[in-house]
Motif scaffolding. Structure first.
Motif, PDB file in Angstrom:
ATOM      1  N   SER A  91       5.335  10.797  -2.951  1.00  0.00           N
ATOM      2  CA  SER A  91       4.143  10.059  -2.528  1.00  0.00           C
ATOM      3  C   SER A  91       3.181  10.963  -1.769  1.00  0.00           C
ATOM      4  O   SER A  91       1.959  10.913  -1.970  1.00  0.00           O
ATOM      5  CB  SER A  91       4.542   8.868  -1.655  1.00  0.00           C
ATOM      6  N   LEU A 109       1.108   4.655  -6.986  1.00  0.00           N
ATOM      7  CA  LEU A 109       0.665   6.020  -7.301  1.00  0.00           C
ATOM      8  C   LEU A 109      -0.853   6.078  -7.411  1.00  0.00           C
ATOM      9  O   LEU A 109      -1.486   7.024  -6.914  1.00  0.00           O
ATOM     10  CB  LEU A 109       1.306   6.493  -8.608  1.00  0.00           C
ATOM     11  N   LEU A 124      -2.395   5.860  -3.889  1.00  0.00           N
ATOM     12  CA  LEU A 124      -2.284   7.146  -3.195  1.00  0.00           C
ATOM     13  C   LEU A 124      -3.315   8.136  -3.716  1.00  0.00           C
ATOM     14  O   LEU A 124      -4.008   8.811  -2.939  1.00  0.00           O
ATOM     15  CB  LEU A 124      -0.883   7.725  -3.379  1.00  0.00           C
ATOM     16  N   CYS A 145       3.672   3.215   0.302  1.00  0.00           N
ATOM     17  CA  CYS A 145       3.586   3.489  -1.130  1.00  0.00           C
ATOM     18  C   CYS A 145       4.908   4.020  -1.677  1.00  0.00           C
ATOM     19  O   CYS A 145       5.266   3.743  -2.825  1.00  0.00           O
ATOM     20  CB  CYS A 145       2.470   4.491  -1.411  1.00  0.00           C
ATOM     21  N   ALA A 146       5.638   4.769  -0.858  1.00  0.00           N
ATOM     22  CA  ALA A 146       6.945   5.273  -1.288  1.00  0.00           C
ATOM     23  C   ALA A 146       7.895   4.115  -1.557  1.00  0.00           C
ATOM     24  O   ALA A 146       8.654   4.139  -2.536  1.00  0.00           O
ATOM     25  CB  ALA A 146       7.520   6.200  -0.217  1.00  0.00           C
TER      26      ALA A 146
END
Length: 203
Positions: free
Chosen positions: A19, A92, A95, A137-138
Motif C-alpha cells: 500500500s 489501490l 492510494l 487501505c492495506a
C-alpha cells in the motif's frame, strides 16, 4: 482480542508495504508526470477549492475545517476497507489517486512557494494522516485478497476450514482497527485545523 490484533498486524506486513509503495508511486507520477493526469487532477482540485471557499465563509473557519477534514478522512478510510471486497481494486485506486494529487500539490507548491512552505503545510498532520490512510487501505486490500481466496476455498473442505478461520480472525481485528483509524485521524484533523492552519495562514 489484543493477541489476535497483533497477529493480524504481523500478517499484514506485506499489505502495508504494498500500500505504501502504491501511494509513493502515485506521488512520483503526480510530481513528475502530472501532464498526463491533468484532467483528473484539475477535477479534484476544483472540488477542494469549493470546499475551502465554503469554509472561509463560516463564522468559525477553523472549527468547520476540523469537522470537514475529520469527516472526509474518517468516512473515506473506513469505507475503503469495506470497498476492498471488490478484489482490492478500489483501495489501490484510492492510494494511487491520493498519492497523485499530493505529489502534484507538492511539486506546484514547491515551485510557487518554497520547500519550507510545503513542509509546514503537510508534515505536521501528514505524518499521522498519511500512514493512517495507508493503514486503512492495506486492510481493504487484505479483504480483497480474502475474497479471492474464498473462491479457492470452494474446491476443498480443508481450504474452506482454513479460509473461515483466517476470515474470522481478520473480522475480529476490524473493531480495534476502526478505533485506531478514528483516533489517529482525529488527531491529524486537530493538528491540521489548528497548528498547520496557523503555520500557513497569511500573516
Amino acid at each position: 482480542m489484543l493477541r489476535n490484533m497483533m497477529l493480524q498486524f504481523r500478517l499484514m506486513k506485506h499489505y502495508f508495504i504494498a500500500s505504501a509503495l502504491v501511494f509513493i508511486t502515485g506521488m512520483v507520477l503526480g510530481m513528475g508526470f502530472s501532464d498526463q493526469f491533468q484532467s483528473f487532477i484539475e477535477t479534484q482540485l476544483k472540488g477542494l477549492e469549493q470546499l475551502s471557499q465554503s469554509i472561509n465563509d463560516k463564522a468559525n473557519p477553523q472549527w468547520s475545517l476540523f469537522w470537514l477534514i475529520f469527516w472526509n478522512n474518517v468516512s473515506k478510510s473506513l469505507l475503503i476497507i469495506g470497498l476492498g471486497v471488490f478484489f482490492g481494486i478500489l483501495p489501490l485506486f484510492f492510494l494511487l489517486s491520493n498519492g497523485l494529487l499530493l505529489g502534484y500539490v507538492v511539486a506546484v507548491s514547491t515551485e510557487k512557494q518554497s520547500i519550507i512552505y510545503v513542509i509546514k503545510a503537510i508534515l505536521p498532520h501528514g505524518i499521522i494522516e498519511i500512514p493512517a490512510v495507508i493503514f486503512a487501505c492495506a486492510f481493504g486490500l487484505r479483504l480483497g485478497v480474502l475474497v479471492l481466496k474464498s473462491f479457492g476455498a470452494l474446491t476443498s473442505p480443508t481450504r474452506s476450514t482454513k479460509f473461515k478461520e483466517e476470515f474470522r480472525s481478520y473480522a475480529k481485528a476490524l473493531v480495534p482497527v476502526f478505533v485506531i483509524i478514528v483516533v489517529t485521524l482525529t488527531a491529524a484533523a486537530l493538528i491540521e485545523s489548528t497548528f498547520t492552519y496557523w503555520l500557513v495562514k497569511p500573516q
